[in-house]
Each structure stands twice: as structure tokens, then as C-alpha cells.
Design a protein around this motif. Sequence first.
Motif, PDB file in Angstrom:
ATOM      1  N   GLY A  94       4.475 -43.629   8.727  1.00  0.00           N
ATOM      2  CA  GLY A  94       5.434 -44.162   7.782  1.00  0.00           C
ATOM      3  C   GLY A  94       6.763 -44.357   8.472  1.00  0.00           C
ATOM      4  O   GLY A  94       7.347 -43.403   8.986  1.00  0.00           O
ATOM      5  N   GLY A  95       7.227 -45.572   8.545  1.00  0.00           N
ATOM      6  CA  GLY A  95       8.487 -45.867   9.226  1.00  0.00           C
ATOM      7  C   GLY A  95       8.765 -47.352   9.177  1.00  0.00           C
ATOM      8  O   GLY A  95       8.324 -48.052   8.256  1.00  0.00           O
ATOM      9  N   PHE A  96       9.481 -47.850  10.161  1.00  0.00           N
ATOM     10  CA  PHE A  96       9.796 -49.271  10.226  1.00  0.00           C
ATOM     11  C   PHE A  96       8.944 -49.953  11.292  1.00  0.00           C
ATOM     12  O   PHE A  96       8.430 -49.307  12.219  1.00  0.00           O
ATOM     13  CB  PHE A  96      11.282 -49.481  10.513  1.00  0.00           C
ATOM     14  CG  PHE A  96      12.174 -49.011   9.400  1.00  0.00           C
ATOM     15  CD1 PHE A  96      12.316 -49.764   8.251  1.00  0.00           C
ATOM     16  CD2 PHE A  96      12.862 -47.795   9.490  1.00  0.00           C
ATOM     17  CE1 PHE A  96      13.134 -49.334   7.214  1.00  0.00           C
ATOM     18  CE2 PHE A  96      13.677 -47.353   8.457  1.00  0.00           C
ATOM     19  CZ  PHE A  96      13.817 -48.125   7.314  1.00  0.00           C
ATOM     20  N   CYS A  97       8.786 -51.262  11.172  1.00  0.00           N
ATOM     21  CA  CYS A  97       7.906 -52.017  12.066  1.00  0.00           C
ATOM     22  C   CYS A  97       8.240 -51.817  13.552  1.00  0.00           C
ATOM     23  O   CYS A  97       7.328 -51.595  14.354  1.00  0.00           O
ATOM     24  CB  CYS A  97       7.961 -53.503  11.708  1.00  0.00           C
ATOM     25  SG  CYS A  97       7.089 -53.910  10.168  1.00  0.00           S
ATOM     26  N   THR A 135      -0.677 -33.748   6.029  1.00  0.00           N
ATOM     27  CA  THR A 135      -0.933 -32.388   5.553  1.00  0.00           C
ATOM     28  C   THR A 135      -1.417 -32.412   4.109  1.00  0.00           C
ATOM     29  O   THR A 135      -1.916 -31.407   3.594  1.00  0.00           O
ATOM     30  CB  THR A 135       0.333 -31.536   5.661  1.00  0.00           C
ATOM     31  OG1 THR A 135       1.401 -32.174   4.927  1.00  0.00           O
ATOM     32  CG2 THR A 135       0.746 -31.384   7.126  1.00  0.00           C
ATOM     33  N   PHE A 136      -1.257 -33.558   3.441  1.00  0.00           N
ATOM     34  CA  PHE A 136      -1.807 -33.782   2.095  1.00  0.00           C
ATOM     35  C   PHE A 136      -2.217 -35.244   2.016  1.00  0.00           C
ATOM     36  O   PHE A 136      -1.518 -36.117   2.515  1.00  0.00           O
ATOM     37  CB  PHE A 136      -0.779 -33.464   1.005  1.00  0.00           C
ATOM     38  CG  PHE A 136      -1.222 -33.911  -0.364  1.00  0.00           C
ATOM     39  CD1 PHE A 136      -2.151 -33.164  -1.082  1.00  0.00           C
ATOM     40  CD2 PHE A 136      -0.734 -35.085  -0.929  1.00  0.00           C
ATOM     41  CE1 PHE A 136      -2.569 -33.579  -2.345  1.00  0.00           C
ATOM     42  CE2 PHE A 136      -1.148 -35.500  -2.184  1.00  0.00           C
ATOM     43  CZ  PHE A 136      -2.072 -34.737  -2.896  1.00  0.00           C
ATOM     44  N   SER A 150       3.664 -48.736   6.445  1.00  0.00           N
ATOM     45  CA  SER A 150       2.919 -47.530   6.094  1.00  0.00           C
ATOM     46  C   SER A 150       1.473 -47.718   6.521  1.00  0.00           C
ATOM     47  O   SER A 150       0.922 -48.813   6.399  1.00  0.00           O
ATOM     48  CB  SER A 150       3.003 -47.298   4.581  1.00  0.00           C
ATOM     49  OG  SER A 150       2.113 -46.286   4.166  1.00  0.00           O
ATOM     50  N   ILE A 151       0.866 -46.657   7.022  1.00  0.00           N
ATOM     51  CA  ILE A 151      -0.536 -46.728   7.440  1.00  0.00           C
ATOM     52  C   ILE A 151      -1.325 -45.630   6.749  1.00  0.00           C
ATOM     53  O   ILE A 151      -0.911 -44.466   6.739  1.00  0.00           O
ATOM     54  CB  ILE A 151      -0.685 -46.568   8.967  1.00  0.00           C
ATOM     55  CG1 ILE A 151       0.062 -47.684   9.706  1.00  0.00           C
ATOM     56  CG2 ILE A 151      -2.163 -46.597   9.363  1.00  0.00           C
ATOM     57  CD1 ILE A 151       0.076 -47.498  11.207  1.00  0.00           C
ATOM     58  N   GLY A 152      -2.462 -46.006   6.184  1.00  0.00           N
ATOM     59  CA  GLY A 152      -3.336 -45.021   5.561  1.00  0.00           C
ATOM     60  C   GLY A 152      -4.132 -45.637   4.429  1.00  0.00           C
ATOM     61  O   GLY A 152      -3.586 -46.416   3.636  1.00  0.00           O
ATOM     62  N   GLN A 177      11.771 -37.077  -3.321  1.00  0.00           N
ATOM     63  CA  GLN A 177      11.466 -36.705  -1.948  1.00  0.00           C
ATOM     64  C   GLN A 177      11.321 -37.931  -1.043  1.00  0.00           C
ATOM     65  O   GLN A 177      11.245 -39.069  -1.517  1.00  0.00           O
ATOM     66  CB  GLN A 177      10.174 -35.884  -1.905  1.00  0.00           C
ATOM     67  CG  GLN A 177      10.272 -34.534  -2.596  1.00  0.00           C
ATOM     68  CD  GLN A 177       8.988 -33.739  -2.451  1.00  0.00           C
ATOM     69  OE1 GLN A 177       8.434 -33.648  -1.360  1.00  0.00           O
ATOM     70  NE2 GLN A 177       8.526 -33.157  -3.551  1.00  0.00           N
ATOM     71  N   GLU A 178      11.271 -37.665   0.268  1.00  0.00           N
ATOM     72  CA  GLU A 178      11.030 -38.721   1.251  1.00  0.00           C
ATOM     73  C   GLU A 178       9.558 -39.130   1.152  1.00  0.00           C
ATOM     74  O   GLU A 178       8.677 -38.274   1.102  1.00  0.00           O
ATOM     75  CB  GLU A 178      11.355 -38.178   2.654  1.00  0.00           C
ATOM     76  CG  GLU A 178      11.626 -39.232   3.697  1.00  0.00           C
ATOM     77  CD  GLU A 178      10.372 -39.815   4.273  1.00  0.00           C
ATOM     78  OE1 GLU A 178       9.345 -39.090   4.343  1.00  0.00           O
ATOM     79  OE2 GLU A 178      10.378 -41.003   4.647  1.00  0.00           O
ATOM     80  N   PRO A 179       9.234 -40.431   1.066  1.00  0.00           N
ATOM     81  CA  PRO A 179       7.857 -40.858   0.769  1.00  0.00           C
ATOM     82  C   PRO A 179       6.820 -40.438   1.796  1.00  0.00           C
ATOM     83  O   PRO A 179       5.655 -40.281   1.458  1.00  0.00           O
ATOM     84  CB  PRO A 179       7.966 -42.387   0.687  1.00  0.00           C
ATOM     85  CG  PRO A 179       9.226 -42.734   1.402  1.00  0.00           C
ATOM     86  CD  PRO A 179      10.146 -41.578   1.179  1.00  0.00           C
ATOM     87  N   PHE A 180       7.225 -40.253   3.062  1.00  0.00           N
ATOM     88  CA  PHE A 180       6.261 -39.916   4.103  1.00  0.00           C
ATOM     89  C   PHE A 180       6.406 -38.455   4.564  1.00  0.00           C
ATOM     90  O   PHE A 180       6.103 -38.124   5.702  1.00  0.00           O
ATOM     91  CB  PHE A 180       6.427 -40.860   5.288  1.00  0.00           C
ATOM     92  CG  PHE A 180       6.305 -42.310   4.909  1.00  0.00           C
ATOM     93  CD1 PHE A 180       5.147 -42.790   4.324  1.00  0.00           C
ATOM     94  CD2 PHE A 180       7.355 -43.197   5.125  1.00  0.00           C
ATOM     95  CE1 PHE A 180       5.028 -44.123   3.952  1.00  0.00           C
ATOM     96  CE2 PHE A 180       7.246 -44.526   4.759  1.00  0.00           C
ATOM     97  CZ  PHE A 180       6.084 -44.999   4.176  1.00  0.00           C
ATOM     98  N   SER A 181       6.858 -37.596   3.661  1.00  0.00           N
ATOM     99  CA  SER A 181       7.119 -36.203   4.025  1.00  0.00           C
ATOM    100  C   SER A 181       5.846 -35.421   4.331  1.00  0.00           C
ATOM    101  O   SER A 181       5.906 -34.351   4.944  1.00  0.00           O
ATOM    102  CB  SER A 181       7.890 -35.505   2.899  1.00  0.00           C
ATOM    103  OG  SER A 181       7.181 -35.582   1.668  1.00  0.00           O
ATOM    104  N   TYR A 182       4.674 -35.927   3.926  1.00  0.00           N
ATOM    105  CA  TYR A 182       3.426 -35.227   4.205  1.00  0.00           C
ATOM    106  C   TYR A 182       2.737 -35.717   5.473  1.00  0.00           C
ATOM    107  O   TYR A 182       1.602 -35.323   5.756  1.00  0.00           O
ATOM    108  CB  TYR A 182       2.466 -35.368   3.020  1.00  0.00           C
ATOM    109  CG  TYR A 182       2.872 -34.522   1.835  1.00  0.00           C
ATOM    110  CD1 TYR A 182       2.632 -33.150   1.819  1.00  0.00           C
ATOM    111  CD2 TYR A 182       3.504 -35.099   0.736  1.00  0.00           C
ATOM    112  CE1 TYR A 182       3.008 -32.379   0.731  1.00  0.00           C
ATOM    113  CE2 TYR A 182       3.881 -34.337  -0.355  1.00  0.00           C
ATOM    114  CZ  TYR A 182       3.634 -32.974  -0.354  1.00  0.00           C
ATOM    115  OH  TYR A 182       4.009 -32.214  -1.425  1.00  0.00           O
ATOM    116  N   ILE A 183       3.412 -36.568   6.232  1.00  0.00           N
ATOM    117  CA  ILE A 183       2.873 -37.005   7.518  1.00  0.00           C
ATOM    118  C   ILE A 183       3.508 -36.170   8.614  1.00  0.00           C
ATOM    119  O   ILE A 183       4.730 -36.048   8.678  1.00  0.00           O
ATOM    120  CB  ILE A 183       3.154 -38.503   7.770  1.00  0.00           C
ATOM    121  CG1 ILE A 183       2.489 -39.358   6.685  1.00  0.00           C
ATOM    122  CG2 ILE A 183       2.646 -38.916   9.143  1.00  0.00           C
ATOM    123  CD1 ILE A 183       2.740 -40.844   6.831  1.00  0.00           C
TER     124      ILE A 183
END
Length: 503
Positions: A8-11, A29-30, A391-393, A480-486
Motif C-alpha cells: 500500500g503506497g504510491f505508484c 498481519t490481518f 494497493s496490492i492484494g 486509522q491508516e488504510p495499510f496499517s496491517y501490512i
Amino acid sequence: MAACQAFGGFCPELSRAAKKGCLFQAKRTFAQAQQGCQLTLSLAILMTMRDVVLIVHGPVGCGGSLVGQTGVTKNFQKLRDEQATGLRWMNTNLDETDVIKGGEEKLRSAVLHAEKEFRPAAIFVLNSCVPSLIGDDVDSILDEVQKQVAAKIVPIHCEGFRTKIQATAYDAVYHGILRNLMEKKYPEADLIRAEEEELMRQYRLSRTVNLINVSSMSRIDEVELVRLLKALDLNVRILPCYAHPDDFETVDETALNVSICSTHDDYFVEHVKTKYGIPFVLRTIPIGIANTNKWVMDIAKFFGLEERARKFIDAEVAELNGALASYREALKGKRAFLTGGEIRILATAELLHSLGMEIMGLKGYHFDRFGARLLDEVLEEVPESERAIFSIGSGQPFEQANLFSKHKPDLYVGHTSGNGSAARQGIPVFPLFGQQYNYMGYLGVFEVAKRVTRILKNTRFNENISRHVKLPYTSDWYRQEPFSYIDDQGASKTTGEEEHHGD
């Protein structure tokens, strides 16, 4: 396959992380799954094929999604062949007793019944998780039964638990086809032809291409791509989707294999090149003006037809630009978020950019070397992609919901599995593909422009949905930050509320 399923980040960050090689160590982690498995994606390809029976070796629930595809499959098969019979599907219906004693006898009985009842050209046996876990010797059983049936038996090892990358299903399907359907009924050496006839045949083959299609394209897409190749005076043969098993016997009778999706076709074209020496084009999918231009030109270069291709492309693009003028005015500045396979969404991003839209973000089901190459081209050709989220997943709707609460796009482009949750947040939805729509080639650009403009003219329906239906996430999660579980993979954390708090 070296592939990433968590980012999760920028291109630009994704591009740099892919080049460093550390990208593929990232994990969640989730996780909240929302996609199918390798078996269901294998079925998406195989259920299109004509004159076959599919046997899912597993519990009755495995492959159950096929029930809803019966009518659709038959209708689209008949667009290619009026004599097509439609979907013929069986399940070995393994139960608790079979888990203990084994399901090999049920598999043997199912194959013999399929032969007696339908007399198909081929029987595809898809092995699911359960028989693989309990140790059913599927290959030995099928080798034995093959002596008793006329149909070619094709085992497909597509057990869902073997991989987290759904796209591995394409390799599993092609592996089964290449091992079992490529043998010629009449070897070339046994054919006696007159010299003149043989010369004509060789000339025809020197101008023939195999167009490797995908189950997510329409018959209209096929017609459009054939039109582009016919403009170069080429003969076109289309497979594997909606093909007959006998069609694979002549796969090697071609000058070039032409892919429209590297994720889908790399296993197949690499194998055919190794075994038969047939080259291939495997660069991009012909969606959008720029990628269609590249696709046509790559093929033209192989045949030495660059000048002819340039004249054709110039004429097509000039006519298309004239037709798009009013749509570009209506779509200028609209922000889009795209979800789907990495190759398709990156090409579609270029299409929407050419219509004047801004790409807010993309979400790929996975990311590998083919996506990395195409992403670098997008970063070069689509300026706003420098600021676009990537985002990847597969699945992970909770991350998407969080993103949309902070960066609400004007349009969501995606698969049916994610369209519903986007609609609940009041975002207009445009399907990434459809069997009744045209997306590819120059005609596809016009069709997408027309349909997206119509959707964005009136967004009241989705706005009403968002007022009455809510997603099952707490307000705390949206803060929360959207990619906090990565797990940390070097991505920026500026995609969350700290940059857009209160939007």
C-alpha cells in the motif's frame, strides 16, 4: 512465481520497491478475503470450451458457482459455433466417508459416466483441495481410465490451497492442455500434398497468428482485435477460450503467438516457443489508444509491416479523436479508482487518462515483473500517476473502504466482487469487463467513453444506496491508516487521514 500480494503506497514507491526485490517479502498481519481460489479461476477458462465435460473432483460446493453460468456459457459458445452444447459439469461429491476411505472410485465412475452420457471430445478433471490433501492418486486413475474412453482426459491440478496467487490457475490450465491436447491425430509426415498446395499452405501459415484470448473478454472484443490484425493482412486463429479441444493440435502451425495479457499467457507462449520455436508477442493488453498502438506495432514489426501499421494507426486514431471530443469535455477532471488484474487496470488507467480523467488509485490482485514493466510505462505516460495510490492484494475490502472514506473517487472501476462495497459508499460503479461489452482496440475506447459518460451524468442511485446501507466497519477503523496491517515494506504512510483528515 515471484509475486507480491501485500502493498500500500504510491505508484513510484511500488516501482522502486519492485526493482529492489524486497517487495515480495511483504505480508499482512490481518487479511479479509473476498476472492475465489485457483480452482474457480481455472473453471472460468475451461467452462468456455466446446464439446467437453468438466469434472470437479471434490465436495459438491467446489465449483458451485458454475450453476449460475450455465445459460451464459451456452449463449457465448454459440456466438463462436452454432452447434455448441453449452456447459456440461459434474462433481464427484466427496463426503466425510470419502475423506477417510478416499475418493478414487468416485472419480473413476464419474469419468466413465461422462463418456457414456455425453461422448465429449475431452474430459477435464479439476482436482480440488480435499482429494489432494487425502492423497487421491488422480493421475494414475486417469491414466488407467483413459484406456476405456475415447475422449481425451485432461487432469488440471488447481488445488486452491497450493497458492495465494489466483493467477497461477492460468498456468495450471495451460499445463494440462499442453500435456494432453497438443498431440496431432495425423502426424505431419503422413500427409502427402502436391507441391503447389504445400507452397500455398506454407505461405498461409507464414501469415497466421494465434490470438490468445481470455475469459474476461467479449466476442465483440475478439471481432475488434481480428479487425486490427486483418488490416495487416494476417490470418487469425483464436484460443483457448471457446475453442474446441481439436484446435490445439494445430497450435504449432502458426508464425506468431499473440498475447493480450502476459499474466494469463506467459506459461503457454514460453512453452510453445521452447518446444516448437514459435516466437510470441507478450507486452501489453490492447486497451486504450496508447496500448492498442503498441500492440499493433509490435505485431507489425515481426512481419516487417511497420509502415503499413503506422498508416493504419494514424487513420484510426484521427477518426477516434474526432469522435471522443465531446466525451473528453464531459469527463475532464473526473477522478477514478481501478481494481482488478494488474495488466488490465494499468492499461485501463491509460485509457481513462486519454479521456481526460485523473487516476486517483489502483488496486491489483497481485504484482509481478509484467506489472512492473507496464507500471513504468504508465508513470512515464500518465503524469498524475506519480500521485496515484497503488494497493496490492486480493480481497481486503476493509482497506478499500478506508481509502474511499478519505479519498472519495468520482468513479470506481472493478470486478463484481468489489463493486457492491464501492456502491454502498455512494461511488458510481463501472465494470472492468463484461461479456456483452467492447473494451479492447480502438472501438473499445469509444465504447468505454460513451458508457462512463452516461454513468456519471446521474449518480443519484449510488448516493441513495449510501444513505440507507452502511459497510460493517467501525468509525475507529476509518480513522486509522488504510495499510496499517501490512508489514513495513517501505511504502509511504501518507495515504491515510494525516493528509486528508476530515475529507
